[in-house]
Design an enzyme around this catalytic site. Structure first.
Site, PDB file in Angstrom:
ATOM      1  N   ILE A 103      -3.601   0.718   9.786  1.00  0.00           N
ATOM      2  CA  ILE A 103      -2.071   0.770   8.948  1.00  0.00           C
ATOM      3  C   ILE A 103      -1.438  -0.209   9.107  1.00  0.00           C
ATOM      4  O   ILE A 103      -1.615  -1.325  10.088  1.00  0.00           O
ATOM      5  CB  ILE A 103      -1.459   1.880   9.525  1.00  0.00           C
ATOM      6  CG1 ILE A 103      -0.119   2.498   8.688  1.00  0.00           C
ATOM      7  CG2 ILE A 103      -1.368   2.097  11.249  1.00  0.00           C
ATOM      8  CD1 ILE A 103       0.544   3.695   9.106  1.00  0.00           C
ATOM      9  N   CYS A 104      -0.702  -0.850   8.082  1.00  0.00           N
ATOM     10  CA  CYS A 104       0.442  -1.735   8.087  1.00  0.00           C
ATOM     11  C   CYS A 104      -0.217  -3.283   7.857  1.00  0.00           C
ATOM     12  O   CYS A 104      -0.998  -3.294   7.139  1.00  0.00           O
ATOM     13  CB  CYS A 104       1.302  -1.586   9.248  1.00  0.00           C
ATOM     14  SG  CYS A 104       2.597  -2.730   9.073  1.00  0.00           S
ATOM     15  N   ALA A 105      -0.157  -3.864   8.971  1.00  0.00           N
ATOM     16  CA  ALA A 105      -0.683  -5.210   8.840  1.00  0.00           C
ATOM     17  C   ALA A 105      -2.473  -5.149   9.436  1.00  0.00           C
ATOM     18  O   ALA A 105      -3.194  -6.111   9.081  1.00  0.00           O
ATOM     19  CB  ALA A 105      -0.139  -6.314   9.712  1.00  0.00           C
ATOM     20  N   TYR A 124       0.596  -3.278   4.566  1.00  0.00           N
ATOM     21  CA  TYR A 124       2.108  -3.512   4.353  1.00  0.00           C
ATOM     22  C   TYR A 124       2.271  -4.318   3.172  1.00  0.00           C
ATOM     23  O   TYR A 124       1.185  -5.461   2.932  1.00  0.00           O
ATOM     24  CB  TYR A 124       2.512  -4.004   5.835  1.00  0.00           C
ATOM     25  CG  TYR A 124       3.997  -3.946   5.899  1.00  0.00           C
ATOM     26  CD1 TYR A 124       4.822  -2.923   6.062  1.00  0.00           C
ATOM     27  CD2 TYR A 124       4.709  -5.391   5.723  1.00  0.00           C
ATOM     28  CE1 TYR A 124       6.171  -3.241   5.991  1.00  0.00           C
ATOM     29  CE2 TYR A 124       6.131  -5.374   5.691  1.00  0.00           C
ATOM     30  CZ  TYR A 124       6.833  -4.548   6.119  1.00  0.00           C
ATOM     31  OH  TYR A 124       8.155  -4.510   6.009  1.00  0.00           O
ATOM     32  N   SER A 150      -3.566   2.482   5.234  1.00  0.00           N
ATOM     33  CA  SER A 150      -2.120   2.732   4.881  1.00  0.00           C
ATOM     34  C   SER A 150      -1.398   1.753   5.067  1.00  0.00           C
ATOM     35  O   SER A 150      -1.518   0.705   5.466  1.00  0.00           O
ATOM     36  CB  SER A 150      -1.762   3.992   5.782  1.00  0.00           C
ATOM     37  OG  SER A 150      -0.577   4.691   5.538  1.00  0.00           O
TER      38      SER A 150
END
Length: 184
Positions: A103-105, A124, A150
């Site tokens: 998720i994210c980075a 992200y 995500s």
């Protein structure tokens, strides 16, 4: 039979992205183990909250893993990406078709290992350029084959519920969503 998930923590990981996954998976009855890649069990989140991981990477046997998960946040994601033992584990796990979430980075870690080549993925917003080889998506959560990605903190609950659904089914994921008053 209980499912086993390992989530990898490094100093500077995003609090909610890591702990929402741990919380919701444990509510679902999944054995989730927090694993520090630092040389100590105490890990400090990106918002300076100290917590104790369940185990250290070098002391953990991953042979029973059903899924591996990477939270985002900085500089946590940078540390995850630089940790060679984790890179080897992720690559071997992917080659066996093992489920991986990021998720994210953190999806950029998977991309740097070539694990997103030709797959649909998200990250992200400022990290989307780091998804080299992937078909980029703006969806909250994307699953392509064995890999789920995500976007960030705001999608952490959706991400966790998606991972639960993959391991235990939609009914269990819906039950957990309802139990925490979350509308999917």
């Amino acid at each position: 039979m209980a499912k086993n998930v390992y989530i990898f923590l490094a100093d500077g990981f995003e609090d909610i992205e890591g702990l929402a996954v741990v919380d919701l998976m444990r509510r679902a009855g999944i054995r989730i183990t927090t694993v520090s890649i630092m040389d100590k069990k105490e890990v400090v989140t990106s918002h300076h909250i100290a917590l104790l991981a369940d185990s250290l990477f070098d002391e953990t046997d991953f042979s029973d893993a059903d899924m591996l998960v990477l939270p985002g946040g900085m500089p946590g994601t940078k540390y995850l990406g630089e940790y060679e033992s984790l890179a080897r584990l992720l690559t071997q796990f992917d080659q066996k078709g093992g489920k991986i979430g990021a998720i994210c980075a953190a999806p950029t870690v998977l991309a740097s290992l070539g694990l997103l080549e030709g797959k649909k993925a998200t990250a992200y917003p400022s990290c989307m350029d780091g998804l080299k080889g992937a078909e980029k998506s703006l969806e909250k959560v994307v699953t392509d084959g064995n890999i789920t990605t995500s976007r960030g903190l705001g999608t952490a609950v959706d991400f966790a519920l998606s991972l639960i659904e993959q391991l235990l089914g939609k009914e269990k994921a819906d039950e957990i969503a309802e139990s925490v008053v979350y509308t999917r």
